[in-house]
Design a protein around this motif. Sequence first.
Motif, PDB file in Angstrom:
ATOM      1  N   HIS A 285       0.383  -1.218  -0.043  1.00 22.44           N
ATOM      2  CA  HIS A 285      -0.060  -0.052   0.196  1.00 22.44           C
ATOM      3  C   HIS A 285       0.597   1.228   0.331  1.00 22.44           C
ATOM      4  O   HIS A 285       2.179   1.420   0.143  1.00 22.44           O
ATOM      5  CB  HIS A 285      -1.094  -0.133   0.937  1.00 22.44           C
ATOM      6  CG  HIS A 285      -2.030  -0.931   1.096  1.00 22.44           C
ATOM      7  ND1 HIS A 285      -2.681  -0.575   0.847  1.00 22.44           N
ATOM      8  CD2 HIS A 285      -1.846  -2.646   1.909  1.00 22.44           C
ATOM      9  CE1 HIS A 285      -3.837  -2.017   0.557  1.00 22.44           C
ATOM     10  NE2 HIS A 285      -3.306  -2.973   1.133  1.00 22.44           N
ATOM     11  N   LYS A 286      -0.103   1.933  -0.473  1.00 26.34           N
ATOM     12  CA  LYS A 286       0.644   3.422   0.114  1.00 26.34           C
ATOM     13  C   LYS A 286       0.193   4.525   0.841  1.00 26.34           C
ATOM     14  O   LYS A 286      -0.548   3.983   1.108  1.00 26.34           O
ATOM     15  CB  LYS A 286       0.795   4.240  -1.856  1.00 26.34           C
ATOM     16  CG  LYS A 286       1.524   3.833  -2.577  1.00 26.34           C
ATOM     17  CD  LYS A 286       0.666   4.574  -4.258  1.00 26.34           C
ATOM     18  CE  LYS A 286       1.586   4.077  -5.160  1.00 26.34           C
ATOM     19  NZ  LYS A 286       1.560   4.782  -6.505  1.00 26.34           N
ATOM     20  N   TYR A 287       1.480   4.931   1.797  1.00 24.60           N
ATOM     21  CA  TYR A 287       0.765   5.604   2.795  1.00 24.60           C
ATOM     22  C   TYR A 287       1.433   6.859   2.752  1.00 24.60           C
ATOM     23  O   TYR A 287       2.867   7.213   2.798  1.00 24.60           O
ATOM     24  CB  TYR A 287       1.445   5.354   4.462  1.00 24.60           C
ATOM     25  CG  TYR A 287       1.048   3.433   4.311  1.00 24.60           C
ATOM     26  CD1 TYR A 287       0.037   3.482   5.232  1.00 24.60           C
ATOM     27  CD2 TYR A 287       0.799   2.280   3.610  1.00 24.60           C
ATOM     28  CE1 TYR A 287      -0.851   2.230   5.758  1.00 24.60           C
ATOM     29  CE2 TYR A 287       0.878   1.716   4.151  1.00 24.60           C
ATOM     30  CZ  TYR A 287      -0.559   1.442   4.970  1.00 24.60           C
ATOM     31  OH  TYR A 287      -0.597   0.238   5.096  1.00 24.60           O
TER      32      TYR A 287
ATOM     33  N   HIS B 177      -2.824   6.116   7.837  1.00 26.64           N
ATOM     34  CA  HIS B 177      -3.667   5.513   6.694  1.00 26.64           C
ATOM     35  C   HIS B 177      -2.878   4.756   5.508  1.00 26.64           C
ATOM     36  O   HIS B 177      -2.528   6.010   4.775  1.00 26.64           O
ATOM     37  CB  HIS B 177      -4.735   6.180   6.652  1.00 26.64           C
ATOM     38  CG  HIS B 177      -5.408   6.637   7.991  1.00 26.64           C
ATOM     39  ND1 HIS B 177      -5.924   6.140   8.944  1.00 26.64           N
ATOM     40  CD2 HIS B 177      -5.108   7.621   8.821  1.00 26.64           C
ATOM     41  CE1 HIS B 177      -6.370   6.242   9.741  1.00 26.64           C
ATOM     42  NE2 HIS B 177      -5.759   7.397   9.883  1.00 26.64           N
ATOM     43  N   HIS B 178      -3.437   4.388   4.307  1.00 24.25           N
ATOM     44  CA  HIS B 178      -2.425   3.801   3.317  1.00 24.25           C
ATOM     45  C   HIS B 178      -4.005   4.318   2.336  1.00 24.25           C
ATOM     46  O   HIS B 178      -4.764   5.639   2.664  1.00 24.25           O
ATOM     47  CB  HIS B 178      -3.018   2.560   2.904  1.00 24.25           C
ATOM     48  CG  HIS B 178      -4.172   1.743   3.055  1.00 24.25           C
ATOM     49  ND1 HIS B 178      -4.974   2.278   2.374  1.00 24.25           N
ATOM     50  CD2 HIS B 178      -4.369   0.861   3.723  1.00 24.25           C
ATOM     51  CE1 HIS B 178      -6.323   1.451   2.464  1.00 24.25           C
ATOM     52  NE2 HIS B 178      -5.657   0.401   3.414  1.00 24.25           N
ATOM     53  N   THR B 179      -3.778   5.063   1.433  1.00 24.73           N
ATOM     54  CA  THR B 179      -4.540   5.868   0.145  1.00 24.73           C
ATOM     55  C   THR B 179      -5.303   5.131  -0.295  1.00 24.73           C
ATOM     56  O   THR B 179      -6.711   6.192  -0.334  1.00 24.73           O
ATOM     57  CB  THR B 179      -3.354   6.288  -1.141  1.00 24.73           C
ATOM     58  OG1 THR B 179      -3.213   4.746  -1.969  1.00 24.73           O
ATOM     59  CG2 THR B 179      -2.167   6.834  -1.065  1.00 24.73           C
TER      60      THR B 179
ATOM     61  N   GLU C 263      -4.497   9.882  -5.493  1.00 25.94           N
ATOM     62  CA  GLU C 263      -3.180   9.799  -5.986  1.00 25.94           C
ATOM     63  C   GLU C 263      -2.053  11.101  -6.689  1.00 25.94           C
ATOM     64  O   GLU C 263      -1.131  10.923  -5.826  1.00 25.94           O
ATOM     65  CB  GLU C 263      -2.289   8.287  -6.422  1.00 25.94           C
ATOM     66  CG  GLU C 263      -2.958   6.768  -4.923  1.00 25.94           C
ATOM     67  CD  GLU C 263      -2.358   5.882  -5.913  1.00 25.94           C
ATOM     68  OE1 GLU C 263      -2.031   5.721  -7.501  1.00 25.94           O
ATOM     69  OE2 GLU C 263      -3.122   5.050  -5.241  1.00 25.94           O
TER      70      GLU C 263
ATOM     71  N   MET D 221       5.879   3.193   0.799  1.00 28.34           N
ATOM     72  CA  MET D 221       5.051   1.612   0.696  1.00 28.34           C
ATOM     73  C   MET D 221       5.318   0.788   1.738  1.00 28.34           C
ATOM     74  O   MET D 221       6.992   0.928   1.627  1.00 28.34           O
ATOM     75  CB  MET D 221       5.037   1.764  -1.379  1.00 28.34           C
ATOM     76  CG  MET D 221       5.047   2.768  -1.837  1.00 28.34           C
ATOM     77  SD  MET D 221       5.414   2.409  -3.968  1.00 28.34           S
ATOM     78  CE  MET D 221       4.669   0.806  -3.753  1.00 28.34           C
TER      79      MET D 221
END
Length: 488
Positions: free
Chosen positions: A326-328, A457-459, A474, A487
């Motif tokens: 995930h992307k944070y 919290h991820h995107t 994003e 990530m």
Amino acid sequence: MCTELKCIFFVKFWETRGPEIRAQAPSGFISDEMFKSFDYKDISPKDVLCYRIIKFVYYDLSVVGFPIQKRDLSKYESERGVIRFNTCFVFNAEADTTVYECVIKKLELCFVRMEEESSFISNLNDSQMQAIISRIFQGLKSDGFVQMVLPDLTSLALKPAVKSSSSKLKVLLSDVPTLTCSPVNLLRGHWDLISVRVIKLINGLRTVKEIITVTSAEEALVLSCLKNLLYSKLIVMLPSFRFSDLYILTSLFNSFLSDQNLQQKCFDAVRVNYNHSVTIEHVSKVFSLLSNHIPLKKVAHEFADILDLRRLVQFGVRHGILSKIHKYPCLVNKLPFLEQIEKKILETAPLTASKVDLSATNFPGFKYPDNKGPPGIDKGFAKSTSISTSSSTMRQLPPMPLPSPVLGSNTLPRNYPRITIGVIEEEPPTEAEIQRTIQRSETALSKLKMKFFDGSHHTEELACIFDVPLTEFETMLECSPGVVIYMK
């Protein structure tokens, strides 16, 4: 924390003799000296505290009871018309006693019924009560429950409540609930209407946010339903699936290679063409490609005729073989994030105050100049809920009608004079005022959203919270000052 039951004792009170322990298990746990040092107000409280759970701490012990008091002048004449008794459970002082409250209350209410039907407490037989208390203590201590037949030939079943941790479970709006059993078998149970609607919508593709939208129910109700299903292990929460996602292998991949039963379950779940069998070589090759940070869209074409890639990925995530990356976003510097917005606010003109004219009236028959009606009544309010501060639009709201008195002879007393109602006059807002209002709302919204950009919290979760498409969200984060995306 473990809740260990130490003792159960039954106390009966006499108005003339005072309180006495008539039965306890194990025998002698509560000595006479200890019992005399108890505060009788805790064991036999005032009338308003009867039929309630009462708890007090005595050194390293915690005593919980449910005091009962019954009044009947004809039946309890020798005791001044009152009978009192209490069954107390003893635990460690730091134990969580809430799981036993239902047991204590049910037992005491059972004694109340027996007293009303057969005067069991007023004509108490110590040997019978000792047998009841000992049987309950042994059953709860060794088996965790007790089922027995009482002297009046009625059955009694007691079991401590299982402390639910469903409220501590976390369900994200971006999660995808997936059933662990057949939906046909699941719907055969007794469910409420919201649960039935939610279960029918769970297909392994819809996110929690989409289920809330389709059901048109309150978000809290749907989340509570999903938490209950998750706690009962009837569903599992998986991340959303996209062909641009990245995954990595975990240490459980070695266990998967040696577990033939799990491999067979995987083959049956991902097979799409029964003319071509799925082998461990196919699955291992897909997993190895994913572990090299290759997006799913580059792997899907090669294995499209052999296996279902989405089912394989979900199977791997569900059993811990795969882990999604995930992307944070993390806001490392808050000043540039807000200064860019506040600078635009200071450049705009200040808002002008509205004027109120109380000389105007609103009675039937009153005519405004030139028959144009009250000025400013058709003006809407500018409102923006966009996460971006670069562009905003103004939405015109419908005009709000002015209040007017209801005419008629029966409405108000005749001696009350009619009150004139003022008309609110508003000057048309200028473009600068509208822009300033929008910028102020955007500043407040940005400050509110700053708490989400703390790296936890991820995107995908944030895009669902802010109701913005993921790709747009994003892209917007990449252009935001002071925001760093990592990530994991």
